[in-house]
Design a protein around this motif. Sequence first.
Motif, short mmCIF file in Angstrom:
data_model
loop_
_atom_site.label_atom_id
_atom_site.label_comp_id
_atom_site.label_asym_id
_atom_site.label_seq_id
_atom_site.Cartn_x
_atom_site.Cartn_y
_atom_site.Cartn_z
N GLY A 1 -17.29 -6.35 -64.24
CA GLY A 1 -16.43 -6.11 -65.39
C GLY A 1 -16.41 -4.63 -65.77
O GLY A 1 -17.43 -3.95 -65.67
N ARG A 2 -15.22 -4.15 -66.18
CA ARG A 2 -15.08 -2.72 -66.46
C ARG A 2 -15.67 -2.37 -67.82
O ARG A 2 -15.29 -2.95 -68.83
CB ARG A 2 -13.60 -2.33 -66.41
CG ARG A 2 -13.03 -2.53 -65.02
CD ARG A 2 -11.66 -1.97 -64.79
NE ARG A 2 -11.30 -2.28 -63.40
CZ ARG A 2 -11.66 -1.53 -62.37
NH1 ARG A 2 -12.34 -0.42 -62.56
NH2 ARG A 2 -11.32 -1.89 -61.14
N LYS A 3 -16.63 -1.45 -67.82
CA LYS A 3 -17.16 -0.99 -69.09
C LYS A 3 -17.80 0.38 -68.95
O LYS A 3 -18.14 0.82 -67.84
CB LYS A 3 -18.14 -1.99 -69.69
CG LYS A 3 -19.21 -2.53 -68.77
CD LYS A 3 -20.06 -3.58 -69.47
CE LYS A 3 -19.62 -5.01 -69.23
NZ LYS A 3 -19.86 -5.54 -67.90
N LEU A 4 -17.98 1.04 -70.09
CA LEU A 4 -18.60 2.36 -70.11
C LEU A 4 -20.01 2.23 -70.66
O LEU A 4 -20.29 1.38 -71.50
CB LEU A 4 -17.79 3.31 -71.00
CG LEU A 4 -16.32 3.51 -70.62
CD1 LEU A 4 -15.64 4.45 -71.61
CD2 LEU A 4 -16.19 4.04 -69.20
N MET A 5 -20.90 3.11 -70.20
CA MET A 5 -22.28 3.08 -70.70
C MET A 5 -22.33 3.69 -72.10
O MET A 5 -21.88 4.82 -72.29
CB MET A 5 -23.20 3.86 -69.76
CG MET A 5 -24.65 3.93 -70.26
SD MET A 5 -25.75 4.86 -69.14
CE MET A 5 -26.11 3.62 -67.91
N PRO A 6 -22.85 2.95 -73.08
CA PRO A 6 -23.02 3.57 -74.39
C PRO A 6 -24.19 4.56 -74.37
O PRO A 6 -25.11 4.41 -73.55
CB PRO A 6 -23.33 2.38 -75.31
CG PRO A 6 -23.79 1.29 -74.44
CD PRO A 6 -23.30 1.56 -73.05
N PHE A 7 -24.17 5.53 -75.28
CA PHE A 7 -25.26 6.51 -75.33
C PHE A 7 -26.62 5.82 -75.48
O PHE A 7 -27.61 6.25 -74.88
CB PHE A 7 -25.04 7.50 -76.48
CG PHE A 7 -26.24 8.37 -76.73
CD1 PHE A 7 -26.71 9.25 -75.75
CD2 PHE A 7 -26.93 8.31 -77.94
CE1 PHE A 7 -27.83 10.04 -75.96
CE2 PHE A 7 -28.07 9.09 -78.15
CZ PHE A 7 -28.52 9.96 -77.16
N GLU A 8 -26.66 4.74 -76.25
CA GLU A 8 -27.94 4.04 -76.50
C GLU A 8 -28.59 3.62 -75.17
O GLU A 8 -29.81 3.68 -75.03
CB GLU A 8 -27.73 2.79 -77.38
CG GLU A 8 -27.41 3.09 -78.83
CD GLU A 8 -26.04 3.73 -79.03
OE1 GLU A 8 -25.12 3.50 -78.20
OE2 GLU A 8 -25.90 4.51 -79.98
N THR A 9 -27.78 3.17 -74.22
CA THR A 9 -28.35 2.78 -72.92
C THR A 9 -28.89 4.00 -72.19
O THR A 9 -29.98 3.97 -71.61
CB THR A 9 -27.29 2.07 -72.05
OG1 THR A 9 -26.78 0.95 -72.76
CG2 THR A 9 -27.88 1.60 -70.73
N GLY A 10 -28.12 5.09 -72.23
CA GLY A 10 -28.57 6.31 -71.58
C GLY A 10 -29.87 6.83 -72.19
O GLY A 10 -30.79 7.23 -71.47
N LYS A 11 -29.95 6.75 -73.51
CA LYS A 11 -31.15 7.21 -74.22
C LYS A 11 -32.35 6.34 -73.82
O LYS A 11 -33.44 6.84 -73.51
CB LYS A 11 -30.89 7.11 -75.72
CG LYS A 11 -32.03 7.56 -76.61
CD LYS A 11 -31.55 7.55 -78.08
CE LYS A 11 -32.66 7.88 -79.05
NZ LYS A 11 -33.65 6.83 -79.21
N ALA A 12 -32.12 5.04 -73.80
CA ALA A 12 -33.21 4.12 -73.42
C ALA A 12 -33.63 4.36 -71.97
O ALA A 12 -34.81 4.24 -71.62
CB ALA A 12 -32.74 2.67 -73.59
N ALA A 13 -32.67 4.75 -71.14
CA ALA A 13 -32.98 5.02 -69.73
C ALA A 13 -33.85 6.26 -69.60
O ALA A 13 -34.80 6.29 -68.81
CB ALA A 13 -31.68 5.18 -68.93
N ILE A 14 -33.53 7.29 -70.38
CA ILE A 14 -34.35 8.51 -70.35
C ILE A 14 -35.77 8.19 -70.84
O ILE A 14 -36.76 8.62 -70.23
CB ILE A 14 -33.70 9.62 -71.22
CG1 ILE A 14 -32.34 10.03 -70.64
CG2 ILE A 14 -34.64 10.83 -71.36
CD1 ILE A 14 -32.37 10.66 -69.27
N ASP A 15 -35.86 7.41 -71.91
CA ASP A 15 -37.19 7.03 -72.43
C ASP A 15 -37.97 6.24 -71.36
O ASP A 15 -39.16 6.44 -71.17
CB ASP A 15 -37.05 6.17 -73.69
CG ASP A 15 -36.52 6.98 -74.87
OD1 ASP A 15 -36.60 8.22 -74.82
OD2 ASP A 15 -36.00 6.36 -75.83
N PHE A 16 -37.27 5.33 -70.70
CA PHE A 16 -37.87 4.52 -69.63
C PHE A 16 -38.39 5.42 -68.51
O PHE A 16 -39.52 5.26 -68.02
CB PHE A 16 -36.79 3.55 -69.10
CG PHE A 16 -37.17 2.80 -67.85
CD1 PHE A 16 -37.92 1.63 -67.91
CD2 PHE A 16 -36.73 3.24 -66.60
CE1 PHE A 16 -38.24 0.92 -66.75
CE2 PHE A 16 -37.05 2.54 -65.44
CZ PHE A 16 -37.80 1.38 -65.52
#
Lengths: 454, 52
Positions: A122-137
């Motif tokens: 499904g077409r979607k864009l990554m929200p900043f919250e996911t990117g932030k959580a990824a950096i923390d991870f």
Amino acid sequence: MIHKFKAKDINILLDVNSGGVHVIDDITYDLLDYVSPPFSEECPQKIADKLSNKYNDKDIKETYNEIVALYKDKLLFSEDIYGDYANTTVKSPIKALCLHIAHDCNLRCKYCFASTGDFGTGRKLMPFETGKAAIDFLIEKSVGRQNLEVDFFGGEPLMNFEVVKEIVKYARSKEKEYGKNFRFTITTNGMLLTDDKIDFINKEMSNVVLSIDGRKEVNDRMRVRVDGSGSYDKIVDGYKKLVEKRGDKEYYVRGTYTRYNLDFSEDVLHLYNIGFDQISVEPVIEDESVEYAITENDLDTIYAEYDKLVDKIIQIKKNKGKINFFHFMIDLDQGPCVIKRLRGCGSGNEYVAITPEGDIYPCHQFTGHEEYKMGNLYKHTFDENIKNEFAGCHVYSKPSCRDCWAKFYCSGGCNANNYIYNGDIHKAHELSCKIMKKRLECAILSKVCEQLNN
Amino acid sequence: MKHIKTINRANLSATAKKGGCGKCQASCQSACKTSCTVGNQKCASESNSQDR
């Protein structure tokens, strides 16, 4: 283990376990068909007799002595001591992320492994919250690693560029606190490049991959817009501007060749002739039933094309031109350590991909394969069993790699292709292996020619 | 040597002892996203490079 091959009237000998490369004459080339350790002090007469119709006895025995001398110097038939390292250096901290910034794309490239951008999810864009959580991870999981890599990938990441900028800013804000050094990279199709984006990319990204297949007609046959029209005219000027402003920082123009352009050396040279000197063009990997897929039947043509390409690149370099073809790059003296060479890309072990929803996969190509979903950032789940499976996947765990001369250069190939086409990450994708081996021979030849010319 | 010309003096086994520092790039991200080639990468550990 040794590997010998003939190219451009040069006989080349690789000692697999040391990485030593030698240029040998015809008599050595032939004699190596009959000799291997343990060696006797003098050439056994029955071996000399096998070549006595082509060479004289004195030369055969002299050559034998040279082979033995190199063996004693551990530069020939050197021992394979790496299996133990493969089993003991197992788990690694995670140090690299592929962020799926956009599961959407403004092109409809016909060969896209991501189902034209959304990976079938499904077409979607990554929200900043996911990117932030990824950096923390990544910070949490990278204990002991200073250099961390984040690749902005898609779909097309420029469709969600504000989030790219926010993630970069957030990661940079954490570098000092955690003693980390983020290296960002981005892969783009160029359709949305603007001056502002070029400046940001050139400032923040340590590498940028610019997708283009080569000649206009080749590119526009596969890399099409939603309305079916080609993308070449839209992207070339932006790429040129980006590269011109980039200075010495790393970039690649990167293309895919298919059965439609088996004369792909022309595409590499086209990219060179329009001003790019860092070039990667590689084969499409696709099910054989698809019309543009490369098959075993195409291999002879492909081999000849690589021969042609390496010839042209050697000529360009001889004339002081600057060109770097990614798959002919090889550092015979200062390449990666053997520990690195055992596992290759590190997918699932030191490298993972994150989807817009925060799902974690071993790499971008596993996205959507539920059996390899490793966890989710929002649920704070991470399956160590899958990580262990990938950590245990190396050239000694893959039956066809163990006895392959190329294993320390390709490092076992692509786990995703192994899984997708053979159903097992340990089962090498044979067609890829064959093409890889040809490219490696060309790469070694290119280095040998450079040295001989010097 | 008359019949064999050595081009490099690589010694992979020496890299095993000090290898695995993890400072180098993850390979698939260097240029291509559909295949990996490790042999073309650089070692990012200065101490290891100097030892070879």
